[in-house]
Write an enzyme that holds these catalytic residues in place. Structure first.
Site, PDB file in Angstrom:
ATOM      1  CG  ASP A 156     -10.763  -1.094   4.750  1.00 59.54           C
ATOM      2  OD1 ASP A 156     -11.137  -1.472   5.872  1.00 59.54           O
ATOM      3  OD2 ASP A 156      -9.618  -0.631   4.565  1.00 59.54           O
ATOM      4  CE  LYS A 196      -4.902  -0.026   0.329  1.00 63.18           C
ATOM      5  NZ  LYS A 196      -5.644  -0.898   1.272  1.00 63.18           N
ATOM      6  CG  ASP A 221      -8.045   2.284   0.496  1.00 63.36           C
ATOM      7  OD1 ASP A 221      -9.188   2.774   0.605  1.00 63.36           O
ATOM      8  OD2 ASP A 221      -7.477   1.662   1.415  1.00 63.36           O
ATOM      9  CE  LYS A 276      -4.191   3.668   2.085  1.00 61.49           C
ATOM     10  NZ  LYS A 276      -5.432   3.083   2.620  1.00 61.49           N
ATOM     11  CB  SER A 315      -0.873  -0.051   1.259  1.00 61.14           C
ATOM     12  OG  SER A 315      -1.666   1.092   1.376  1.00 61.14           O
ATOM     13  CE  LYS A 368      -7.626  -2.529   6.524  1.00 62.71           C
ATOM     14  NZ  LYS A 368      -7.721  -1.069   6.587  1.00 62.71           N
ATOM     15  N   GLY A 402      -4.502  -4.530   5.904  1.00 65.28           N
ATOM     16  CA  GLY A 402      -3.509  -4.329   6.955  1.00 65.28           C
ATOM     17  C   GLY A 402      -3.711  -2.991   7.628  1.00 65.28           C
ATOM     18  CD  GLU A 450      -9.016  -1.043   0.326  1.00 65.88           C
ATOM     19  OE1 GLU A 450      -8.088  -1.340  -0.464  1.00 65.88           O
ATOM     20  OE2 GLU A 450      -8.873  -1.048   1.561  1.00 65.88           O
TER      21      GLU A 450
HETATM   22  O1  OSB Z   1      -7.394   1.570   4.337  1.00 70.38           O
HETATM   23  O2  OSB Z   1      -6.265  -0.170   4.062  1.00 70.38           O
HETATM   24  C1  OSB Z   1      -6.425   0.911   4.616  1.00 70.38           C
HETATM   25  C2  OSB Z   1      -3.404   1.624   6.817  1.00 70.38           C
HETATM   26  C3  OSB Z   1      -4.007   2.233   7.899  1.00 70.38           C
HETATM   27  C4  OSB Z   1      -5.365   2.430   7.870  1.00 70.38           C
HETATM   28  C5  OSB Z   1      -6.120   2.032   6.775  1.00 70.38           C
HETATM   29  C6  OSB Z   1      -5.521   1.406   5.706  1.00 70.38           C
HETATM   30  C7  OSB Z   1      -4.126   1.233   5.715  1.00 70.38           C
HETATM   31  C8  OSB Z   1      -3.364   0.670   4.610  1.00 70.38           C
HETATM   32  C9  OSB Z   1      -2.058   0.000   4.936  1.00 70.38           C
HETATM   33  O3  OSB Z   1      -3.682   0.772   3.458  1.00 70.38           O
HETATM   34  C10 OSB Z   1      -2.075  -1.442   4.649  1.00 70.38           C
HETATM   35  C11 OSB Z   1      -0.890  -2.158   5.236  1.00 70.38           C
HETATM   36  O4  OSB Z   1      -0.839  -2.406   6.448  1.00 70.38           O
HETATM   37  O5  OSB Z   1      -0.008  -2.480   4.458  1.00 70.38           O
HETATM   38 MG    MG Z   2      -8.605   0.488   2.947  1.00 74.36          MG
END
Ligand code: OSB
Ligand code: MG
Length: 372
Positions: free
Chosen positions: A240, A163, A190, A165, A137, A264, A292, A215
């Site tokens: 999510d 992925k 995401d 953001k 991510s 999660k 994650g 996402e």
């Molecule tokens: O939306 O998936 C998410 C990290 C913190 C809070 C929300 C998210 C995330 C990540 C990181 O995208 C995913 C990871 O731990 O690699």
């Molecule tokens: Mg997410």
């Protein structure tokens, strides 16, 4: 199986990131989280509470989780002797909400049970995969060249999918720039709930970029507008933040709010609930994958065992220890194989070994709860 528990310890820990992590919710330079340690009959079980210091991703915080653990959940284990994770799950559910607090303690009970039975958790869960496809991510960066450079470096390390953001004004152009250089990689985006149905036309432009999934475009509560958007988009939506339980999964599927679910363990309140969602989706041929929360090696190892279940059908947000932390809490560190996968640990329980001196070094607060 009955285990005599001697004490439960909570640690508030702080670990600095190797690189800041920015989403539509904001930028963070370090992670503060709660480690749960359960000591019983010479064995120790570990769990991680993924709540953050601020209520951004969810309403839970490290403070609310500490309170709920101390005053409600830990007494279930120490006073009511609920040491079996399934029994704990059922009793803990009389308390509304606070899934991250519940999950952290339930995970530690699972670790304890695995160690007691001398089995790795994936075997207890009925997992099948021995290697987990790893995705990474990538947060919002200060500039497009910096983002492209980071993507390039992660691909070199072998990650199977990227992925990114996104947020308003860091979305369509970003995808365009990435696709110019990396036309064929597995790419997904995401939004962490940064859009509303008013942004439908912008979001529909993302259909051009052959994304594996989009996402959580809308806020957590909004299954309805997600279903309106999914009907009009070619790209599969993945939920999510909206998915809190088997029940919300069923509703999202029935409403057509998404085609993919991100599981999660913290967000859904533990492994028992996560497996219910997994099984519910599997029976309907509806794919899931493992998300994650920038976990330390403890939470990451727990995620690996969960992601070994058969209906985890996409690369997961499971990356190497060094992607987040200069020094993880565990040995051996989690690493990526040449195939872009992570091996599921084989030793009993979580199968990795938290290092006492590193925990001590990262500790901001520590409290011990003893069985009477
Ligand atoms: O939306 O998936 C998410 C990290 C913190 C809070 C929300 C998210 C995330 C990540 C990181 O995208 C995913 C990871 O731990 O690699
Ligand atoms: Mg997410």
């Amino acid at each position: 199986m009955n285990i005599e528990i001697e004490r439960i310890e909570l640690f508030l820990l702080k670990l600095p990131y190797v690189h800041f992590f920015e989403t539509s919710l904001g930028r963070e330079e370090e992670r503060t989280f709660i480690l749960v340690k359960i000591c019983a009959e010479e064995i120790i079980g570990y769990g991680e509470v993924v709540a953050d210091t601020s209520p951004l991703y969810s309403y839970e915080t490290t403070s609310t989780a500490w309170h709920v653990l101390k005053d409600y959940l830990i007494p279930l284990v120490l006073e009511d002797s609920l040491t079996n994770p399934q029994d704990f799950y059922e009793e803990a559910n009389k308390y509304r909400g606070h899934p991250m607090a519940k999950a952290g303690l339930e995970l530690a009970l699972w670790d304890l049970q695995g160690k007691k039975e001398q089995k790795p958790l994936w075997k207890l869960y009925g997992g099948e995969k021995r290697e987990i496809p790893a995705g990474v991510s990538v947060g919002i960066q200060d500039s497009i060249p910096e983002l492209l450079e980071r993507i390039h470096a992660f691909l070199q390390e072998g990650y199977q999918r990227i992925k990114i953001k996104i947020k308003p004004a860091w979305d369509v152009t970003i995808c365009e720039e990435i696709r110019k250089i990396f036309p064929d990689i597995l790419l997904q985006a995401d939004a962490n709930g940064a859009y509303s149905i008013e942004d439908k036309e912008t979001l529909k432009k993302l259909d051009e970029f052959n994304l594996l999934m989009l996402e959580q475009p809308f806020p957590p509560y909004d299954l309805w507008d997600h279903s309106r958007l999914q009907k009009d988009m070619k790209t599969s939506l993945c939920l999510d933040e909206s998915i809190l339980s088997e029940e919300t999964s069923r509703k999202a599927i029935e409403m057509g709010s998404c085609r993919i679910i991100n599981i999660k363990v913290g967000r859904v309140g533990g492994i028992v609930e996560a497996r219910k969602i997994h099984d519910f989706c599997q029976e309907r041929d509806f794919p899931v994958w493992c998300g994650g929360m920038l976990e330390s090696g403890v939470g990451r190892a727990h995620n690996l065992h969960l992601a070994s279940l058969p209906n985890f059908k996409f690369p997961n947000d499971l990356s190497a220890s060094k992607r987040y932390y200069a020094e993880d809490l565990i040995e051996p560190p989690i690493e990526i194989t040449n195939q872009g996968t992570i091996e599921v640990p084989e030793s009993p329980g979580i199968g990795v070994f938290p290092q006492e001196e590193r925990i001590k070094k990262a500790t901001l607060k520590h409290e011990v709860f003893k069985a009477r």
